[in-house]
Design an enzyme around this catalytic site. Structure first.
Site, short mmCIF file in Angstrom:
data_model
loop_
_atom_site.label_atom_id
_atom_site.label_comp_id
_atom_site.label_asym_id
_atom_site.label_seq_id
_atom_site.Cartn_x
_atom_site.Cartn_y
_atom_site.Cartn_z
CG HIS A 68 -19.07 -7.34 8.20
ND1 HIS A 68 -18.97 -8.44 9.02
CD2 HIS A 68 -20.40 -7.23 7.90
CE1 HIS A 68 -20.18 -8.97 9.20
NE2 HIS A 68 -21.06 -8.25 8.53
CG ASP A 97 -11.76 -37.20 -5.34
OD1 ASP A 97 -12.17 -36.02 -5.41
OD2 ASP A 97 -10.85 -37.54 -4.57
CD1 TRP A 138 -21.94 -5.13 0.57
CD2 TRP A 138 -21.27 -6.56 -1.01
NE1 TRP A 138 -23.06 -5.69 0.00
CE2 TRP A 138 -22.67 -6.57 -0.98
CE3 TRP A 138 -20.61 -7.39 -1.92
CZ2 TRP A 138 -23.44 -7.37 -1.82
CZ3 TRP A 138 -21.39 -8.17 -2.77
CH2 TRP A 138 -22.79 -8.16 -2.71
CB SER A 164 -11.09 -19.58 -6.39
OG SER A 164 -11.61 -20.49 -5.47
CB SER A 165 -16.14 -18.81 -7.77
OG SER A 165 -16.11 -18.33 -6.48
CG HIS A 248 -30.85 -10.35 -7.65
ND1 HIS A 248 -31.15 -9.79 -6.44
CD2 HIS A 248 -31.70 -11.38 -7.80
CE1 HIS A 248 -32.15 -10.44 -5.90
NE2 HIS A 248 -32.51 -11.42 -6.71
CD GLU A 250 -22.05 -13.83 -4.81
OE1 GLU A 250 -21.78 -14.41 -5.86
OE2 GLU A 250 -21.52 -14.11 -3.72
CE1 TYR A 252 -33.18 -15.80 -4.80
CE2 TYR A 252 -32.30 -14.19 -6.32
CZ TYR A 252 -33.28 -14.60 -5.43
OH TYR A 252 -34.35 -13.79 -5.20
CB SER A 263 -33.99 -29.91 0.80
OG SER A 263 -34.48 -28.64 0.47
CG HIS A 297 -34.63 -6.03 -7.17
ND1 HIS A 297 -35.14 -7.30 -7.30
CD2 HIS A 297 -33.43 -6.21 -6.57
CE1 HIS A 297 -34.29 -8.18 -6.81
NE2 HIS A 297 -33.26 -7.54 -6.36
CG HIS A 298 -30.02 -4.99 -5.84
ND1 HIS A 298 -29.82 -5.43 -4.56
CD2 HIS A 298 -30.31 -6.09 -6.57
CE1 HIS A 298 -29.98 -6.73 -4.52
NE2 HIS A 298 -30.28 -7.17 -5.71
CB THR A 323 -39.11 -18.02 -2.56
OG1 THR A 323 -38.31 -17.47 -3.61
CG2 THR A 323 -38.27 -18.11 -1.31
CE LYS A 326 -35.99 -24.73 -2.66
NZ LYS A 326 -35.41 -25.45 -3.78
NE ARG A 445 -26.43 -0.74 3.36
CZ ARG A 445 -26.32 -1.55 2.30
NH1 ARG A 445 -27.16 -1.44 1.30
NH2 ARG A 445 -25.39 -2.47 2.24
#
Lengths: 520, 210
Positions: A68, A97, A138, A164-165, A248, A250, A252, A263, A297-298, A323, A326, A445
């Protein structure tokens, strides 16, 4: 050339180099992945509806949580943002294009193969219900992931997704930097283009690090190296550092394009210019920069020195500043605006409100001493689902409603759109808000069973989950209905929206801006 | 700007971006030595002991310990608790015979650990220590330790192994408990026992027995 329409039949989609076709492919691919990943979430919620084991066995449950997460991150959210970029960036900057249309085709067509390779191990080894697929979460922490027999499938799938990315990002950067219409200076670009430019730089900086991490796993597993293996002088904690150095930024990568979409939507329905445009640009860049220096921090609980915890805590909490810039800018844009609440605006307003809740819980988690309490509980799950579901996904859905009339030439059904919104926004809060409570009370979890005192909240969470899941089928119905027909949309679609994409006819012709537009 | 110019500019930009990609791929691997340097500097993760060679400067440890034990601080007590674990590649029995002791800073203390080789082959093991809180690391001096060298156990052999240590008197006031964890590794089975997980353990054991 300009009279050239699309090819007929399947060949159109296989060989297309048209940014609109490729955008469509990305969006459908990600929607299918959303349904697949969503179906897995339904299995998770069915198992957690009551305490005890009833629906699946623990290994299958672990496989569901793992797949998932992987599918939603790499299959649904990321390709959806790239699909938006393909459709919109050339039209927004007045380019005919993408800069490299053939590579664009390749960037997309790698994805279905990567996704297949990712899910294939689930069906290998005969017994589907035994859970043969990846079941290590994951984040695929070593040393657990190194025990997994079909690891090579996972590793090469990640490699392909990364390639790909990276190709997609290089294409987007080249398009934005080289193909802007004359007069479209960087500081005149729409916010969506800005957020994607920064996201693309994040991608080419961290996807190779992820590729490096899985390559180390590969050689550890099959070629006798010991990067992460303590017995050979390696260290599993090192894996967490390398992974989160990617991981991390990722998050963002997933949220910045959503910031861009919101926006675009809010000024249209507030009938005001975006408040603080340049501060938005600088805030986005600041968030991107900070995302590189906060990864640990993870992993506050791995046993870092106190100085390390303090550094990562301060740096993390600092992200709240740009943040908040924004969030205040979006609020200020709405302030005293002549607001109307068409479906896209509803999603955008819900985004601002609910994403901010996710941001606040992020602050709580970013504070090292309190994180020790929350670590690996449902509080974390609630946090990142608020930023990714009611954040990234809500913005993407809002964006689809916002640009769908431009893409298809037809208005969507406003009544059904609003029904979809209200069903989703209520059920998603029933689904995730109680997870804060059970998490604070200590529910872990990634565990298929829980202590009975968590039963009530989990029951409601599951009910919310089922309603939220089913509501997205309504979304599919609305989109297909709009593609097939409906009230014709005007070229502007909305009441005086800003941006070059609204200057072309609806539906947007196959080729747009073959001669660059004038920018005042 | 004509098409040829456009293509040239795009190609040059793509080249630069690809360099970034390659550079960042390399950076991922650069994190490995960087991490090791950080661990060495901070003295964390027990990484100062190399499992394959197990070399420690014993004389220096002895000198540091003697220095620390010159002055016993009777007014303070520190609880030292011991944890033992085995890496998955090692089939031994390994436990602390004293789970925890209370010492005064500066007081030399000796405790014993027990190990037994449960395999049918001679195994060269190496214990790697880890101390929590990490801050206590430099105040905990081992004068004699089974982790200073390889432990060679014949099939079925059991040993009692000593650890003689002293907690230095300048240990920060806020540390009242120190946890010392030992993990034993098989020095010859570097792949972390990943192969042992296969369906036929008997065949694998036979292969290890050689």
């Amino acid at each position: 050339m300009s009279e050239h329409g699309p090819e007929k039949g399947i060949k159109r989609w296989l060989f297309t180099t048209n940014h609109k076709d490729i955008g469509t492919l990305y969006l459908w691919f990600s929607f299918i992945m959303l349904l697949v990943g969503g179906a897995m979430a339904m299995v998770i919620r069915a198992e957690l509806m009551y305490p005890g084991m009833q629906v699946v066995n623990p290994n299958f449950f672990n496989m569901m949580t793992t797949m998932h997460g992987l599918i939603m991150v790499f299959g649904a959210i990321m390709p959806a943002t790239v699909g938006m970029a393909n459709w919109l960036i050339p039209m927004m900057i007045g380019a005919p294009d993408m800069a490299m249309p053939r590579m664009n085709n390749w960037s997309f067509w790698i994805l279905p193969f990567a996704a297949t390779m990712l899910v294939l191990p689930m069906f290998m080894g005969g017994d589907f219900l035994a859970g043969q697929g990846p079941a290590f979460g994951w984040t695929f922490y070593e040393p657990l992931s190194g025990q997994y027999d079909n690891l090579a499938f996972f590793i090469f799938a990640v490699h392909l997704l990364g390639i790909s990315s990276i190709m997609g990002s290089i294409n987007i950067i080249a398009t934005i930097l080289n193909l802007r219409a004359p007069g479209m200076t960087l500081m005149k670009m729409p916010m969506f283009v800005w957020t994607w430019l920064i996201t693309a730089f994040l991608l080419i900086a961290v996807m190779p690090v992820l590729a490096g991490a899985v390559t180390m796993m590969l050689t550890d597993k099959y070629f006798g190296t010991s990067f992460f293996d303590a017995a050979g002088g390696g260290d599993p904690v090192l894996f967490q550092h390398v992974f989160w150095f990617f991981g991390h930024p990722e998050v963002y990568i997933m949220i910045l394009p959503a910031f861009g979409i919101v926006s675009q939507i809010i000024p249209t329905f507030a009938r005001k210019k975006l408040f603080g445009y340049s501060s938005m640009v600088y805030a986005t860049a600041a968030i991107a920069f900070l995302s590189f220096i906060v990864w640990a921090h993870h992993m506050y609980t791995v046993g870092m020195p106190v100085a390390g915890e303090l550094y990562f805590m301060y740096a993390t909490v600092m992200i709240a500043v740009p943040t908040a810039v924004k969030v205040f800018n979006w609020t200020a844009t709405m302030w005293r605006g002549a607001m109307t609440f068409e479906t896209p605006m509803l999603w955008a307003v819900a985004f601002v409100f609910l994403f901010t809740i996710g941001g606040f819980t992020g602050l709580m988690l970013g504070v090292a001493p309190s994180d020790f309490q929350y670590h690996d509980t449902y509080f974390v799950v609630a946090h990142f689902h608020y930023v990714l579901v009611t954040g990234a996904l809500f913005a993407l859905i809002g964006g689809v409603y916002y640009w769908l009339p431009k893409w298809t030439g037809n208005m969507y059904d406003e009544k059904l759109g609003k029904l979809h919104f209200w069903l989703s926004v209520i059920s998603v809060n029933v689904l995730f808000f109680p997870q804060h409570f059970v998490g604070l009370a200590g529910m872990q979890r990634r565990v298929p069973d829980y202590a009975v005192q968590f039963a009530d909240w989990n029951f409601w969470s599951s009910i919310g989950g089922f309603v939220f899941g089913l509501s997205q089928l309504l979304f599919m119905y609305i989109v297909i209905k709009t593609i097939k027909g409906g009230e014709k949309a005007s070229d502007k679609v909305w009441d005086n929206p800003e941006g070059l994409e609204w200057t072309v006819p609806s539906p947007a012709p196959y080729h747009t801006f073959e001669t660059a537009p004038e920018i005042k | 700007m004509n098409n040829a110019d456009q293509n040239k500019i795009t190609r040059r930009l793509t080249g630069k971006l690809l360099l970034v990609v390659v550079g960042m791929f390399g950076f991922g691997f650069l994190l490995v030595p960087l991490y090791n340097v950080m661990c060495d500097v901070l003295g964390i993760n027990g990484r100062f002991i190399d499992i394959q060679s197990g070399q420690v400067d014993v004389a220096e440890q002895e000198r540091l310990g003697a220095q620390a034990s010159l002055q016993v601080d009777e007014s303070r007590e520190v609880r030292v608790q011991f944890l033992t674990q085995l890496n998955q590649n090692l089939n031994w029995e390994f436990r602390a015979l004293d789970n925890a002791v209370t010492v005064h800073p500066g007081q030399v203390m000796e405790v014993r650990f027990y190990a037994k080789n449960l395999t049918g082959r001679e195994v060269v093991g190496q214990a790697v220590p880890s101390i929590v809180p990490a801050k206590a690391f430099k105040y905990f001096t081992k004068m004699e330790c089974f982790c200073f060298s390889h432990q060679v156990l014949k099939p079925g052999e059991e040993v009692e192994m000593p650890l003689r240590f002293v907690v230095r008197p300048d240990l920060p006031e806020d540390i009242r408990t120190i946890s010392l964890a030992y993990t034993f590794f098989d020095t010859e089975n570097r792949d972390g026992g990943k192969q042992v997980r296969a369906e036929e353990p008997a065949a694998v054991l036979a292969q290890h027995a050689r």
